[in-house]
Design a protein around this motif. Structure first.
Motif: not given
Lengths: 268, 250
Positions: B214-234
């Motif tokens: 979101f801040l610099i437009g660069v990412a290693t993983f797909p954003i959906a995976l990022d959010i999914g993992v964060l929500v799940g682990i939380t």
């Protein structure tokens, strides 16, 4: 009178160590009950079980008609407690501590303000209400804790060594409130103390616990008669012996000390 | 769930935070140092390796760092409260321990997100420029999610510890590795596969990755995976944390 606290065959073990063994007693509604015993006898452990902080190993407890293990929230609204060691938030003001308590106990908003004022007046802390608790003396903290314990109109108040470290003036004052509350509002009082003259003066019924076992209970006069002594202090010493006791800081400390002793581990 | 209890526990965290100005400032010193020393110190090497602007790259990582440190530190406050006795007051209150735990977690998470935002402002002051200003809003939501996750982890750890000695262990063996292995300081797409494997197990990797997205437009993983993992682990940490917290004996 109905029993408001009914304890039957209560036992608590920490590992192999038996802190409280087969303890039974009852406190009638509106009574003043003193729970006495040397250091490490199991007083605080028993209070923690009654007040839902520790789970008993076995035995039953009924507080105000409910079992703390089954219906903890109902039991928790029934009592107020002043712990042996401070349990205020030092980084909040006196008023904020009381307010937080009132919200946690679901005291209605319009009633809360009035009740807080009332309690602050009772413990004479009205002019210090905006001060941080960290700046309070030991006696002031104690008084604030009493105000907090009574804020939600409990039916029972537990006082675990409430006068420890207080000067005679404050102690006297404190017991006068407690007796007044008991007489005016019919609050059941359950307290522990090491000052026998306090128990002698205030308590209507006394139980003495030692090594986790209740060794005597009855009124002040009954205990003295039973031991053929003239003061409660003599009766107490006769019953519990005059050896000095060692006490670990608290139940957790005790179980850890025990673990170290038996498993030979030295983690600290 | 008792909403009043959640609110009042949250309020307590906020009051304590606002009153400890020295802590707020202290917690900003380290990120500032990292941004300047690393951002400008390693900048030329990073650029020479063809990876672009290092300050842009690590700013989201440093935001993640300040959030994980503040959040875990706040969660671990439970140990202090146990030591100073206040914990007992909340444990005998007639509200579910889940509400107490949840209120504390929300409070800690709010504090940590505010720290994250302050670090973002500091980063902008020392020269960081987000690729798009519109990304700030979702980035703040990601900060809140990271903060929630690690507040819950802090409370979870604190519920199992008896004293302050344990705090050092958590810091040295949990928080610092989580930070260093998360890809906060280096790009994950060029690291050896063993390190990438470890980083994939670290929830902070996904948090920092989402912040970069979101801040610099660069990412290693797909954003959906990022959010999914964060929500799940939380969700998992909240559940386990409240279980541990409710079983706590004081």
């Amino acid at each position: 009178m109905e029993a408001i606290i009914e304890v039957k065959n209560l036992t608590k073990k920490f590992g192999d160590f038996v802190a409280v063994q087969d303890v039974s007693f009852s406190v009638e509604e509106g009574g003043i009950f003193a729970f006495l015993g040397p250091n490490g006898a199991g007083k605080s452990t028993t209070i923690k079980m009654i007040t839902t902080l520790l789970r008993p190993t076995s035995g039953t407890i009924i507080i105000n008609g409910h079992d703390p293990a089954i219906n903890p929230d109902f039991v928790r609204t029934s009592f107020g407690i002043v712990f042996q060691d401070p349990s205020l938030d030092d980084d909040l003001t006196a008023l904020e501590n009381l307010h937080l308590h009132g919200i946690l106990y679901g005291v209605p908003k319009d009633m809360l303000k009035r009740r807080i004022d009332e309690m602050l007046t009772l413990v004479e802390l009205t002019d210090r209400r905006h001060d941080f608790v960290r700046d309070f003396s030991g006696g002031m903290k104690r008084r604030l804790e009493i105000a907090r314990g009574l804020l939600h109109h409990p039916k029972i108040i537990f006082l675990d060594e409430p006068t420890l470290g207080l000067d005679p003036q404050t102690r006297n004052h404190l017991w006068s409130y407690v007796q007044k509350l008991n007489a005016d509002e019919g609050i059941t009082v359950f307290f522990t103390t090491h000052y026998m003259e306090e128990a002698e003066r205030v308590a209507k019924k006394i139980a003495i616990i030692d090594h986790g076992v209740i060794i005597a209970q009855g009124s002040n006069d009954e205990l003295k008669k039973q031991t053929s002594t003239t003061t409660l202090e003599e009766a107490f010493l006769k019953l519990t012996g005059s050896d000095i006791r060692h006490e670990a800081g608290n139940a957790l400390e005790l179980s850890r000390a025990h673990q170290r002793m038996w498993q030979g581990t030295n983690r600290r | 769930m008792h909403m009043n209890a959640v609110y009042v526990m949250w309020l307590r965290e906020m009051k304590r935070f606002i009153r400890s100005r020295s802590r707020i400032v202290g917690a900003l010193g380290q990120p500032l140092l990292f941004l300047i020393a690393f951002g400008y110190g390693f900048g030329p090497v990073f650029a020479k390796a063809g990876q672009g602007n290092y300050l842009e790259f690590i700013a989201p990582g440093i935001i993640g760092m300040s959030i994980i440190f503040t959040a875990i530190f706040n969660g671990m406050q439970v140990i202090w409260d146990r030591q100073f006795g206040f914990l007992k007051e909340t444990m005998v209150a007639p509200v579910s321990r889940l509400s107490i735990m949840f209120g504390r977690t929300l409070g800690g998470a709010t504090v940590a997100s505010i720290e994250g935002m302050l670090v973002l402002i500091i980063a902008v002051i020392v020269g960081f420029r987000p690729s798009s200003w519109a990304g700030i809003v979702p980035a703040i939501l990601v900060m809140l999610l990271i903060a929630l996750l690690f507040s819950a982890l802090g409370i979870m750890a604190a519920s199992r510890l008896k004293d302050m000695q344990g705090f050092q262990i958590i810091m040295n063996f949990l928080v610092i590795p989580l930070f260093f292995l998360s890809g906060a300081l280096f790009p994950l797409n060029t690291v050896p596969s063993a390190l990438l494997f470890v980083a994939r197990l670290d929830p902070l990797s996904y948090g920092v990755d989402a912040l970069r997205y979101f801040l610099i437009g660069v990412a290693t993983f797909p954003i959906a995976l990022d959010i999914g993992v964060l929500v799940g682990i939380t969700a998992l940490f909240l559940a386990v944390g409240s279980y541990f917290f409710s079983r706590m004996e004081v």
